[in-house]
Design an enzyme around this catalytic site. Structure first.
Site, PDB file in Angstrom:
ATOM      1  NE  ARG A  90      -3.250  -0.038   2.942  1.00  0.00           N
ATOM      2  CZ  ARG A  90      -3.716  -0.433   4.139  1.00  0.00           C
ATOM      3  NH1 ARG A  90      -3.518   0.332   5.212  1.00  0.00           N
ATOM      4  NH2 ARG A  90      -4.357  -1.576   4.254  1.00  0.00           N
ATOM      5  CG  HIS A 135      -0.932  -2.988   4.280  1.00  0.00           C
ATOM      6  ND1 HIS A 135      -1.235  -4.145   3.599  1.00  0.00           N
ATOM      7  CD2 HIS A 135      -1.761  -2.961   5.352  1.00  0.00           C
ATOM      8  CE1 HIS A 135      -2.208  -4.789   4.221  1.00  0.00           C
ATOM      9  NE2 HIS A 135      -2.541  -4.083   5.297  1.00  0.00           N
ATOM     10  CG  ASP A 142      -5.218  -6.140   4.959  1.00  0.00           C
ATOM     11  OD1 ASP A 142      -4.498  -6.456   5.914  1.00  0.00           O
ATOM     12  OD2 ASP A 142      -5.555  -4.970   4.716  1.00  0.00           O
ATOM     13  CD  GLU A 200      -7.132  -4.303  10.779  1.00  0.00           C
ATOM     14  OE1 GLU A 200      -7.499  -3.114  10.742  1.00  0.00           O
ATOM     15  OE2 GLU A 200      -6.153  -4.737  10.120  1.00  0.00           O
ATOM     16  CG  HIS A 203      -3.074  -6.583   9.391  1.00  0.00           C
ATOM     17  ND1 HIS A 203      -3.150  -5.345   8.805  1.00  0.00           N
ATOM     18  CD2 HIS A 203      -1.817  -6.681   9.891  1.00  0.00           C
ATOM     19  CE1 HIS A 203      -1.988  -4.716   8.946  1.00  0.00           C
ATOM     20  NE2 HIS A 203      -1.163  -5.522   9.599  1.00  0.00           N
TER      21      HIS A 203
END
Length: 221
Positions: A90, A135, A142, A200, A203
């Site tokens: 990301r 990320h 994810d 999460e 993740h």
């Protein structure tokens, strides 16, 4: 069969092509069988708009991450399951987009779907939004599991990117089967060198990531 795969790979890479930094790869060049649906490329995410830096449905990760995901995919396939990636590398510009959005408290377009029980003002404090993301280092993913026969995602008890206690891996507000599905994903990721994030279920970060202190900003394309 081999020629068909090469044609598929060529077509895919014609849409996903740039000079990646050293040690980064397109996941499909390592294992094209792993499914993907980059949510931040679309409006189907917690902001409700495409996110800065996402140009194509290209899963980019560090080479070591890709090789480990391939191994996990091979292990899962023997049980009739496979991986599906929602997000991988990301760019920092995407993280900056999240931060800007989080500060505009009146923008709650997707609240009912993604954070119905968490005030937007609490998203930073509760760890759902941050100014830096693992990320951006290239070794965090994810993901979820799919049934290889049906192609459908396994029921994990909460959607991807749902901000709330129900997304905590060991939440008590899910069924026995949903918990089993989460543990199937969690256990195989942990057994192959990934570490989880406790807010999460989806993740995971490679423990021995090659860029533990470097945050990249090249686009996903």
């Amino acid at each position: 069969m081999k020629n068909s795969f090469l044609i598929f790979l060529f077509i895919s890479l014609s849409f996903c092509a740039q000079n990646l930094p050293k040690e980064f790869v397109y996941l499909e060049t390592i294992d094209a069988s792993i499914k993907s649906e980059l949510r931040y490329l679309s409006k189907n995410n917690f902001i409700g708009k495409p996110i800065d830096g996402y140009k194509n449905n290209c899963v980019i990760v560090t080479n070591e991450t890709a090789k480990t995901l391939k191994k996990i995919q091979q292990l899962l396939s023997k049980k009739g399951f496979g991986l599906k990636i929602f997000d991988a590398y990301r760019p920092q510009q995407a993280v900056n987009h999240f931060v800007r959005w989080a500060k505009v408290l009146q923008d709650t377009l997707m609240k009912s779907a993604y954070y119905p029980n968490v005030p937007k003002s609490e998203l930073f404090k509760q760890g759902y939004i941050a100014s830096k993301s693992g990320h951006s280092r290239g070794s965090t993913v994810d993901l979820t599991l799919i049934n290889l026969n049906t192609g459908k995602e396994l029921d994990m008890g909460s959607p991807y990117d749902f901000f709330g206690e129900k997304s905590h891996p060991f939440s008590k507000n899910i069924t026995k089967k949903q918990r089993e599905n989460r543990m199937l994903l969690r256990n195989i990721m942990l057994a192959n060198g990934f570490k989880p994030y406790e807010n999460e279920w989806w993740h995971f970060t490679l423990k021995n990531e090659p860029f533990s202190n470097t945050y990249f900003n090249f686009p996903v394309k």
